[in-house]
Design an enzyme around this catalytic site. Structure first.
Site, mmCIF file in Angstrom:
data_model
loop_
_atom_site.group_PDB
_atom_site.id
_atom_site.type_symbol
_atom_site.label_atom_id
_atom_site.label_comp_id
_atom_site.label_asym_id
_atom_site.label_seq_id
_atom_site.Cartn_x
_atom_site.Cartn_y
_atom_site.Cartn_z
ATOM 1 N N LYS A 71 128.164 90.680 26.564
ATOM 2 C CA LYS A 71 129.158 89.601 26.610
ATOM 3 C C LYS A 71 128.542 88.205 26.629
ATOM 4 C CE LYS A 71 132.699 92.232 29.079
ATOM 5 N NZ LYS A 71 133.705 92.229 30.141
ATOM 6 N N ASP A 107 139.227 88.654 29.087
ATOM 7 C CA ASP A 107 139.165 89.112 30.488
ATOM 8 C C ASP A 107 139.853 88.068 31.361
ATOM 9 O OD1 ASP A 107 137.702 91.438 29.957
ATOM 10 O OD2 ASP A 107 135.790 90.366 30.068
#
Ligand code: ATR
Length: 286
Positions: A71, A107
């Site tokens: 990420k 997220d």
């Protein structure tokens, strides 16, 4: 499901990736939405991330999710990065816009969505205590601050990590004060009397363990509790919170929320409402 020459391809880059629930969840959503596309797992070792990302336009892949451990590293490999994702220093969703790769972090948006839907909580002017200081905590911190939180407390087992996080964002958000606290009953007792929301961003609870340090009696009755962890029979934090009469929810909403937001970025339409969370709960129960 039948694949044809026209079927679109999406996927997830991770290592490991075999445990990910996203392929089943996203393929179910694609089917229910009647979209001719498949979502496949790609196990991409760290050393191959750059080549895997560069291959997306060549292969005509419409988008991918990005998970552990990529990420952060993926941010530097994209043509464009959404400002919130850039602040988080992490991208979990790539959209291929006619060969231009654009990165987002769902997220964060998934987290805010879960707070709204599961807890009827809005971060605006809120006072929030975050337990943790890792990647999940950083995404929560940035999304809460961008949503206008008034105060964010950071309490982490290793205090230095929380201090580094607070320092990094020192002055970054005009409306949000960030404060570091010890993860101890004594240090948390006064802040818990003031907070609107308590969030566990760590993996504590995954194996059924409790946060020993929490002085539950001090938590305002009106405060809500969000646990990013989820488990088949509920997490210890959520169970304790509910027992004490707080609004509380586990991490399923966030997992579903990040998936819904990624789906929306790829297709401009939402998957059937509540479908992803229902699928996840059903899957956990099996
Ligand atoms: P993620 O990206 O999922 O947030 P991470 O960056 O590895 O994962 O961070 C894990 C977080 O969980 C950290 O805040 C960690 O605390 P430390 O910084 O002290 O390691 C926290 N954590 C993990 N196990 C813990 C435990 N048993 N008790 C308290 N905190 C724990």
């Amino acid at each position: 499901m039948s694949l044809t020459g026209k079927t679109g391809v999406l996927g997830i880059f991770g290592d490991p990736v075999a445990h990910s629930l996203s392929p089943s969840m996203q393929n179910r959503a694609l089917r229910e939405a009647g979209i001719d596309a498949v979502y496949v797992p790609f196990q991409v070792p760290a050393g191959e991330l750059a080549r895997a990302v560069a291959a997306l336009p060549a292969l005509g892949i419409r988008g991918v999710n990005v998970t552990v451990p990529h990420k952060e590293a993926v941010v530097a490999l994209l043509d464009e990065v959404d400002p919130a994702a850039r602040r988080m220093g992490a991208v979990n969703t790539i959209v291929n816009r006619r060969g231009r790769l654009v990165g987002y972090n769902t997220d964060g948006t998934g987290f805010l969505k879960a707070l709204a839907e599961d807890l009827h909580f809005s971060a605006t002017d809120g006072r929030i205590l975050l337990l943790g200081a890792g990647g999940a905590c950083r995404a929560a911190l940035v999304s809460l601050a961008l949503a206008g939180a008034a105060w964010i407390g950071l309490a982490n087992r290793t205090r230095a990590r929380a201090e580094a996080l607070a320092q990094e964002f020192d002055g970054a958000f005009a409306d949000t004060r960030i404060e570091v606290l010890d993860l101890s009953g004594r240090a948390l007792s006064a802040p818990l009397r003031q907070v609107d929301l308590l969030v566990n961003t760590t993996a504590v609870g995954l194996q059924g363990e409790q946060f020993d340090a929490l002085p539950w009696d001090d938590l305002r009755p009106a405060a809500a509790v969000y646990d990013m962890v989820y488990r088949q029979n509920g997490t210890p934090l959520v169970k304790e919170a509910l027992k004490r009469g707080h609004r509380a929810a586990d991490g399923i909403g966030m997992l579903a929320g990040q998936g819904e937001e990624a789906f929306y970025l790829w297709f401009g339409q939402r998957p059937p409402a509540g479908m992803m969370a229902r699928w996840l709960r059903q899957h956990l129960a099996e």
